[in-house]
Design an enzyme around this catalytic site. Structure first.
Site, PDB file in Angstrom:
ATOM      1  N   ARG A  52       1.754 -48.795  66.713  1.00 13.50           N
ATOM      2  CA  ARG A  52       2.755 -48.847  67.778  1.00 13.50           C
ATOM      3  C   ARG A  52       2.130 -48.336  69.086  1.00 13.50           C
ATOM      4  O   ARG A  52       2.427 -48.821  70.162  1.00 13.50           O
ATOM      5  CB  ARG A  52       3.990 -48.002  67.432  1.00 13.50           C
ATOM      6  N   TYR A 104      18.448 -63.897  86.144  1.00  6.00           N
ATOM      7  CA  TYR A 104      18.618 -64.449  84.791  1.00  6.00           C
ATOM      8  C   TYR A 104      19.878 -63.880  84.120  1.00  6.00           C
ATOM      9  O   TYR A 104      20.135 -62.669  84.198  1.00  6.00           O
ATOM     10  CB  TYR A 104      17.352 -64.115  83.982  1.00  6.00           C
ATOM     11  N   ASP A 176      10.682 -60.150  88.777  1.00  5.08           N
ATOM     12  CA  ASP A 176      10.593 -60.935  87.557  1.00  5.08           C
ATOM     13  C   ASP A 176       9.896 -62.244  87.939  1.00  5.08           C
ATOM     14  O   ASP A 176      10.472 -63.091  88.622  1.00  5.08           O
ATOM     15  CB  ASP A 176      12.003 -61.196  86.994  1.00  5.08           C
ATOM     16  N   LYS A 201       7.576 -67.865  78.205  1.00  4.70           N
ATOM     17  CA  LYS A 201       7.686 -69.067  79.041  1.00  4.70           C
ATOM     18  C   LYS A 201       6.292 -69.610  79.405  1.00  4.70           C
ATOM     19  O   LYS A 201       5.528 -69.916  78.527  1.00  4.70           O
ATOM     20  CB  LYS A 201       8.538 -68.732  80.260  1.00  4.70           C
TER      21      LYS A 201
HETATM   22  C1  LIG Z   1      13.595 -65.255  84.457  1.00  2.00           C
HETATM   23  C2  LIG Z   1      13.732 -64.690  83.072  1.00  2.00           C
HETATM   24  N1  LIG Z   1      13.541 -63.380  82.891  1.00  2.00           N
HETATM   25  C3  LIG Z   1      13.654 -62.809  81.671  1.00  2.00           C
HETATM   26  C4  LIG Z   1      13.980 -63.564  80.566  1.00  2.00           C
HETATM   27  C5  LIG Z   1      14.121 -62.896  79.235  1.00  2.00           C
HETATM   28  O1  LIG Z   1      13.025 -63.178  78.457  1.00  2.00           O
HETATM   29  P1  LIG Z   1      13.028 -63.157  76.848  1.00  2.00           P
HETATM   30  O2  LIG Z   1      13.888 -64.303  76.415  1.00  2.00           O
HETATM   31  O3  LIG Z   1      11.590 -63.303  76.480  1.00  2.00           O
HETATM   32  O4  LIG Z   1      13.616 -61.853  76.442  1.00  2.00           O
HETATM   33  C6  LIG Z   1      14.179 -64.934  80.714  1.00  2.00           C
HETATM   34  C7  LIG Z   1      14.538 -65.758  79.544  1.00  2.00           C
HETATM   35  O5  LIG Z   1      14.933 -66.879  79.647  1.00  2.00           O
HETATM   36  C8  LIG Z   1      14.048 -65.512  82.004  1.00  2.00           C
HETATM   37  O6  LIG Z   1      14.254 -66.825  82.207  1.00  2.00           O
END
Ligand SMILES: Cc1ncc(COP(=O)(O)O)c(C=O)c1O
Length: 385
Positions: A52, A104, A176, A201
């Site tokens: 971990r 998001y 982000d 992604k």
């Molecule tokens: C812009 C953005 N940030 C964060 C996330 C969250 O990521 P995760 O699904 O890997 O937890 C997403 C998921 O679609 C996203 O599109």
């Protein structure tokens, strides 16, 4: 194999953090699928005690992403949301955060339904207007949380301008960067203090792993994130870290194709009589096209469009054959989705409308297939409307 300090982005993607395995010389970092490490004697070990806390595959992944984002250190998490969760532990109860209003949906849900329980407060501002950021800042504001481009309306925030405002108030900025990927935009170059990724992604790019990362610059942030990554334990596993590293090696060539295909599809949709509106920063009609040209390299792989009614949008979504109807984005294959009922279903309808997510909106994560096949697929789906 030595990476020079002035290595260019594509070279960094392939080589940063990728030191041949010291025990065998394997050119590819092995998947260290282990939970613990044998110690030579009491208190004598090779820098690894428990998985971990430290894992060589994860370390290689973290060094790779930190270099790509021009950060000082990277931290791997189990998902993008786990990465966001770790960043939010920099705050304490009573603190206030200014957030991009159409962030998001999962981030909004986490802030509103989880973090409010811990007396954190949030103001959702249209950060595409720098004045709105300034207006939203209060004495208790301790973080500016940005997402650019936004999902799915593809609105942009001027990163350099936003960082100047926040830093003027002593507020760190987190971006982000999932939607753009570090090929398209590197927020730290514009002054950001922290970058978050859902590596699920574009970084992974092959729709076969879930993961997240935070990249930090400031010593205090690096120290805290290292501590909290171990203390909370929401780490990325070695297999997932390895899959992302496999993905980052081809990020530049994938992104070139994502960008080119998305630009061409956006132009095709904008010229189509059955489409009422197209959102894509690469189109001169996008209200922030000039900012996109300054801040981004290419305009990304996401295109959204409006069909005039939910029924018409539904026909398109149900008629595509090559494009897959699915959530998520950033993979080599093209995905099509309906934000209002899929990715943003957790956002209340009145808020969705406020931030421009209409029921007739369709979002496409444009893959790297042959452009003509993608166009023909959309064409036949639009013919059914
Ligand atoms: C812009 C953005 N940030 C964060 C996330 C969250 O990521 P995760 O699904 O890997 O937890 C997403 C998921 O679609 C996203 O599109």
């Amino acid at each position: 194999m030595k990476l020079r300090h002035n290595a260019r982005f594509s070279t960094i993607c392939i080589h940063a953090g990728q030191i041949p395995d010291p025990s065998t010389g394997a050119i590819i970092t092995p998947i260290y699928q282990t939970s613990t490490y044998v110690q030579d004697a009491l208190g004598v070990h090779k820098g690894y005690e428990y998985a971990r806390t430290q894992n060589p595959t994860r370390s290689a992944f973290e060094a790779n992403l930190a270099a790509m984002e021009h950060g000082v250190a990277g931290f791997g998490f189990a998902s993008g949301m786990a990465a966001t969760g770790a960043v939010m532990t920099l705050l304490k109860s009573g603190d206030h955060v200014v957030v991009t209003d159409n962030t998001y949906g999962g981030t909004y849900r986490f802030f509103e339904q989880v973090l409010r329980k811990y007396q954190l407060d949030f103001t959702y501002a249209d950060t595409s207007q720098l004045g709105e950021i300034e207006r939203a800042i209060r004495p208790a504001t301790k973080l500016l949380f940005l997402e650019t481009p936004t999902n799915p309306t593809l609105r942009l925030t001027d990163l350099a301008g936003a960082c100047t405002i926040a830093h003027g108030h002593g507020i760190p900025v987190v971006v982000d960067n999932t939607f753009a990927s570090p090929y398209v935009q590197r927020p730290i170059d514009f002054g950001a203090d922290l970058v978050i990724h859902s590596t699920t992604k574009f970084l992974n790019g092959h729709s076969d792993s879930v993961g997240g990362a935070v990249i930090a610059v400031r010593d205090d942030h690096v120290e805290w994130l290292k501590f909290v990554q171990n203390a909370e334990g929401a780490i990325i596993g070695p297999m997932d870290a390895w899959l992302v590293m496999r993905g980052t090696k081809t990020l530049p060539i994938r992104m070139e194709r994502h960008n080119a295909n998305a630009m061409a599809l956006a132009e095709f949709l904008a010229a189509h009589p059955k489409v009422t509106r197209v959102h894509y920063p690469g189109l001169p009609s996008h209200p922030q096209h000039d900012l996109a040209r300054r801040q981004m390299l290419g305009f990304g792989g996401l295109v959204s469009f409006e069909m005039g009614s939910l029924e018409r949008a539904r026909t398109v979504l149900n008629s595509v054959q090559l494009m897959a109807l699915a959530e998520s984005l950033g993979g080599v294959e093209t995905l099509i989705s309906h934000p209002a009922t899929m990715t943003h279903a957790s956002v209340p309808p009145e808020r969705r409308l406020q931030i421009g997510i209409t029921d007739d909106m369709v979002r496409v994560s444009v893959g790297i297939e042959d452009l003509d096949d993608l166009k023909e697929d959309l064409e036949q789906a639009l013919d059914r409307v």
